[in-house]
Design a protein around this motif. Structure first.
Motif, PDB file in Angstrom:
ATOM      1  N   MET A 180       0.834  -1.205   0.000  1.00 47.60           N
ATOM      2  CA  MET A 180       0.000   0.000   0.000  1.00 47.60           C
ATOM      3  C   MET A 180       0.868   1.256   0.000  1.00 47.60           C
ATOM      4  O   MET A 180       0.596   2.224  -0.726  1.00 47.60           O
ATOM      5  CB  MET A 180      -0.922   0.004   1.224  1.00 47.60           C
ATOM      6  N   ILE A 181       1.916   1.245   0.793  1.00 45.44           N
ATOM      7  CA  ILE A 181       2.806   2.407   0.869  1.00 45.44           C
ATOM      8  C   ILE A 181       3.583   2.576  -0.434  1.00 45.44           C
ATOM      9  O   ILE A 181       3.736   3.694  -0.949  1.00 45.44           O
ATOM     10  CB  ILE A 181       3.756   2.248   2.064  1.00 45.44           C
ATOM     11  N   ALA A 184       1.471   4.098  -3.107  1.00 43.96           N
ATOM     12  CA  ALA A 184       1.309   5.537  -2.905  1.00 43.96           C
ATOM     13  C   ALA A 184       2.533   6.299  -3.399  1.00 43.96           C
ATOM     14  O   ALA A 184       2.406   7.348  -4.055  1.00 43.96           O
ATOM     15  CB  ALA A 184       1.066   5.833  -1.420  1.00 43.96           C
ATOM     16  N   TYR A 185       3.741   5.778  -3.099  1.00 40.33           N
ATOM     17  CA  TYR A 185       4.959   6.426  -3.603  1.00 40.33           C
ATOM     18  C   TYR A 185       4.996   6.398  -5.132  1.00 40.33           C
ATOM     19  O   TYR A 185       5.397   7.368  -5.776  1.00 40.33           O
ATOM     20  CB  TYR A 185       6.194   5.731  -3.048  1.00 40.33           C
ATOM     21  N   THR A 186       4.578   5.276  -5.727  1.00 36.48           N
ATOM     22  CA  THR A 186       4.587   5.153  -7.185  1.00 36.48           C
ATOM     23  C   THR A 186       3.671   6.178  -7.841  1.00 36.48           C
ATOM     24  O   THR A 186       3.954   6.694  -8.924  1.00 36.48           O
ATOM     25  CB  THR A 186       4.150   3.729  -7.588  1.00 36.48           C
ATOM     26  N   MET A 187       2.581   6.503  -7.152  1.00 37.70           N
ATOM     27  CA  MET A 187       1.624   7.466  -7.703  1.00 37.70           C
ATOM     28  C   MET A 187       2.003   8.907  -7.382  1.00 37.70           C
ATOM     29  O   MET A 187       1.240   9.839  -7.647  1.00 37.70           O
ATOM     30  CB  MET A 187       0.220   7.164  -7.154  1.00 37.70           C
ATOM     31  N   GLY A 188       3.197   9.120  -6.813  1.00 39.15           N
ATOM     32  CA  GLY A 188       3.712  10.470  -6.623  1.00 39.15           C
ATOM     33  C   GLY A 188       3.509  11.051  -5.242  1.00 39.15           C
ATOM     34  O   GLY A 188       3.741  12.257  -5.038  1.00 39.15           O
ATOM     35  N   ALA A 189       3.091  10.239  -4.269  1.00 40.60           N
ATOM     36  CA  ALA A 189       2.868  10.755  -2.916  1.00 40.60           C
ATOM     37  C   ALA A 189       4.199  10.995  -2.222  1.00 40.60           C
ATOM     38  O   ALA A 189       5.184  10.281  -2.445  1.00 40.60           O
ATOM     39  CB  ALA A 189       2.033   9.761  -2.106  1.00 40.60           C
ATOM     40  N   ASN A 190       4.232  12.018  -1.365  1.00 44.13           N
ATOM     41  CA  ASN A 190       5.406  12.229  -0.524  1.00 44.13           C
ATOM     42  C   ASN A 190       5.160  11.602   0.854  1.00 44.13           C
ATOM     43  O   ASN A 190       4.127  10.986   1.092  1.00 44.13           O
ATOM     44  CB  ASN A 190       5.738  13.717  -0.401  1.00 44.13           C
ATOM     45  N   ARG A 191       6.104  11.786   1.773  1.00 43.56           N
ATOM     46  CA  ARG A 191       5.970  11.142   3.084  1.00 43.56           C
ATOM     47  C   ARG A 191       4.735  11.640   3.831  1.00 43.56           C
ATOM     48  O   ARG A 191       4.053  10.863   4.506  1.00 43.56           O
ATOM     49  CB  ARG A 191       7.230  11.391   3.915  1.00 43.56           C
ATOM     50  N   TRP A 192       4.482  12.931   3.761  1.00 48.29           N
ATOM     51  CA  TRP A 192       3.314  13.476   4.454  1.00 48.29           C
ATOM     52  C   TRP A 192       2.019  12.898   3.881  1.00 48.29           C
ATOM     53  O   TRP A 192       1.090  12.577   4.619  1.00 48.29           O
ATOM     54  CB  TRP A 192       3.315  14.997   4.346  1.00 48.29           C
ATOM     55  N   ASP A 193       1.963  12.762   2.550  1.00 46.88           N
ATOM     56  CA  ASP A 193       0.779  12.170   1.915  1.00 46.88           C
ATOM     57  C   ASP A 193       0.578  10.727   2.371  1.00 46.88           C
ATOM     58  O   ASP A 193      -0.555  10.301   2.639  1.00 46.88           O
ATOM     59  CB  ASP A 193       0.916  12.211   0.388  1.00 46.88           C
TER      60      ASP A 193
END
Length: 284
Positions: A180-181, A184-193
């Motif tokens: 899941m994490i 999220a990173y693959t879709m461009g999320a940063n740590r806060w997201d």
């Protein structure tokens, strides 16, 4: 001379065992509502019947085990003559204040421990050590630090619950699949997201369940908290009645705490079902 050979089958046909249908012992396959209500009724009626028979026949002295009717009469007298409602309000306020403080401190620490290895390394030695220390051992220090007023009682309740909140929330975070994490990173999320949009929503049902379970601990520490020069409260009533061997009053206050706790438990369950309906299947 050529020896004759026999071709044997590799294995015998597998024999399958089929479970016979069972309503009572079915594993997560539903349960009839009528039978569930029957079992709930039996779980309450059987202990009450045993208590009634033993106390009515005076197999145990009434000083140690009064009849249910004597307990109910004592409770009625406490409500009408001893202002028990004010004690309920006082105890509930202390439990609420201590528990909210424990949630405000414990839940963020648990989220940090479960999310970041650095925070896990920072807090785990402290949390893991202090949670084995009895809260009653801190009572003399608490009196020295904050005195005998309301803050000392709230602090005892908070200390009894806060570390368990942190540990249980941290474990809930660690059960989130890494996939899941990574998605999220693959879709461009940063740590806060990832923290706000993945970790917190995924663990929110578990956080609510943690708070629902640990609020019972807050009530358990209430009697200890109200040992500190309290002038009211259910714990104070229990201690006062114990000094005069008024067992019926002690039992009524204990049962009353159980009823209040049960109402809070069902209230939090209902709140969880409203706030996190997607987790309903997991709970049941």
């Amino acid at each position: 001379m050529v020896e004759s050979s026999f071709i044997k089958p590799d294995s015998e046909p597998r024999q399958y065992r089929y479970l016979s249908p069972s309503v009572f012992w079915s594993i997560r396959q539903g349960f009839p509502q009528k039978l569930s209500l029957l079992l709930v009724g039996l779980s309450l009626i059987i202990p009450l019947t045993i208590w009634t028979v033993v106390s009515s026949l005076q197999i145990i002295s009434p000083t140690f085990l009064p009849t249910p009717w004597a307990v109910v009469a004592a409770g009625y007298k406490m409500f009408t003559e001893a202002n028990l409602l004010a004690d309920i309000v006082s105890s509930s306020g202390r439990v609420l204040a201590g528990f909210v403080l424990a949630a405000v401190i414990g839940v963020p620490i648990g989220l940090a421990m479960g999310t970041f290895y650095s925070m896990d390394s920072l807090f785990t030695p402290i949390v893991g050590t202090v949670r084995y220390m009895p809260v009653t051992g801190f009572v003399p220090l608490i009196i020295i630090w904050v005195g005998l007023g309301e803050p000392s009682k709230i602090l005892i309740i908070m200390l009894g619950v806060v570390l368990y909140n942190a540990i249980m929330v941290a474990d809930a975070v660690k059960f989130i699949p890494n996939e899941m994490i990574n998605v999220a990173y693959t879709m461009g999320a940063n740590r806060w997201d990832v923290l706000v949009k993945v970790i917190i929503p995924a663990t929110f049902p578990c956080i609510l369940d943690t708070l629902r379970v640990n609020i019972s601990g807050a009530w358990n520490f209430l009697v200890i908290a109200e040992l500190l020069a309290a002038q009211n409260g259910l714990g104070f009533k229990i201690i006062q009645a114990q000094r005069f061997l008024q067992t019926e009053k002690v039992l009524f206050c204990i049962v009353l705490i159980g009823v209040i706790g049960l109402a809070i438990d069902y209230g939090l369950k209902y709140l969880s079902s409203i706030l996190t309906p997607w987790a309903d299947e997991v709970r049941h």
